[in-house]
Write an enzyme that holds these catalytic residues in place. Sequence first.
Site, PDB file in Angstrom:
ATOM      1  N   CYS A 100      -4.120  -8.168   1.847  1.00  0.00           N
ATOM      2  CA  CYS A 100      -3.674  -7.617   0.568  1.00  0.00           C
ATOM      3  C   CYS A 100      -3.872  -8.573  -0.608  1.00  0.00           C
ATOM      4  CB  CYS A 100      -2.219  -7.184   0.708  1.00  0.00           C
ATOM      5  SG  CYS A 100      -1.762  -5.946  -0.495  1.00  0.00           S
ATOM      6  N   ARG A 137       2.788   3.283  -6.118  1.00  0.00           N
ATOM      7  CA  ARG A 137       2.333   2.195  -5.250  1.00  0.00           C
ATOM      8  C   ARG A 137       1.806   2.807  -3.953  1.00  0.00           C
ATOM      9  NH1 ARG A 137       3.061  -3.028  -6.202  1.00  0.00           N
ATOM     10  NH2 ARG A 137       3.044  -3.781  -4.063  1.00  0.00           N
ATOM     11  N   HIS A 212      -0.373  -4.903   6.275  1.00  0.00           N
ATOM     12  CA  HIS A 212       0.687  -5.820   6.711  1.00  0.00           C
ATOM     13  C   HIS A 212       1.199  -5.285   8.049  1.00  0.00           C
ATOM     14  CE1 HIS A 212       0.794  -7.622   2.709  1.00  0.00           C
ATOM     15  NE2 HIS A 212       0.917  -6.431   2.179  1.00  0.00           N
TER      16      HIS A 212
HETATM   17  N1  GLN Z   1       0.272  -7.872  -5.870  1.00  0.00           N
HETATM   18  C1  GLN Z   1      -0.819  -7.171  -5.206  1.00  0.00           C
HETATM   19  C2  GLN Z   1      -0.699  -5.650  -5.397  1.00  0.00           C
HETATM   20  O1  GLN Z   1       0.348  -5.160  -5.773  1.00  0.00           O
HETATM   21  C3  GLN Z   1      -0.806  -7.488  -3.722  1.00  0.00           C
HETATM   22  C4  GLN Z   1       0.391  -6.910  -2.983  1.00  0.00           C
HETATM   23  C5  GLN Z   1       0.477  -7.424  -1.569  1.00  0.00           C
HETATM   24  O2  GLN Z   1       0.029  -8.502  -1.229  1.00  0.00           O
HETATM   25  N2  GLN Z   1       1.128  -6.615  -0.656  1.00  0.00           N
HETATM   26  O3  GLN Z   1      -1.672  -4.941  -5.122  1.00  0.00           O
END
Ligand code: GLN
Length: 268
Positions: A100, A137, A212
């Site tokens: 990510c 998100r 993740h």
């Molecule tokens: N900050 C980045 C985003 O929001 C990565 C998020 C993350 O590592 N889960 O895409």
Amino acid sequence: MNPEEIELKIGWLYPTLMSTYGDRGNVICLEKRATWRGIKVSIIPLDRNTKASEIEEIDLIVGGGAQDRQQSIVMEDLKGIKADTLKAKIEAGMPGVFTCGSPQLLGHYYEPALGNKIEGLGILDFVSKHPGIDARRCIGNLVFEITASPLAEELKTILGEKPIAIGFENHGGRTYLGQVDSLGKVILGYGNNGEDGMEGAFYRNAIATYAHGPLLPKNPFIADWLIQKAIQEKYQLPISLTKLDDLLPKKARQTMLKRLDLLSNVDH
Ligand code: GLN
């Protein structure tokens, strides 16, 4: 060569800045699955105190996820000789798994929700853009078939079936690939951007993913691939790792696939 003669140095990218989403589990999984086989392992934190010479010495690298602000702090440090050394290691075939926030920094740039564009290392040919703080998100379970070659074939040899990866995603940024292989194709979830059905990227021996979970304990065959590849690259010798008792992760995967009504997607 006996496992006891093998030593692996695992580099962990900015552990205090890029561990927001539990990806330290990937480091723990690699360490355990190597030491259970008698391989000596040392974990090297790669952070603002790290010199380029220390990056030169690692055999395998793990990068976790982070919030936008932490990503910009990382890139204020990961430049110059440190960035060049990391790029050279990846180009030379050092295996790694980047989750990510860290792969976003390996691309050309990441445009966060707020603040300035974060210039990336340009190792992976893609860009990442956050559509803004009001945008949905990308959060939820993520299941995808690994299709990148030769990785998919090598994983199928280890796993004994089609390499389906199970994880959990939580990102605002969307990634758009250029001339680089996607890691896989999405079966369930958003993946890179929720539009093109692709998940992650694969380049040389670097795995970039939005999964993740942590990814590796849920998909131990990927951990074994990373360990095996690191040994092959370091010692230039073919090796196949002894099998571990993976009954627990197998049951956990079956439970997840059943819960997500995806059992038909996995060959048995
Ligand atoms: N900050 C980045 C985003 O929001 C990565 C998020 C993350 O590592 N889960 O895409």
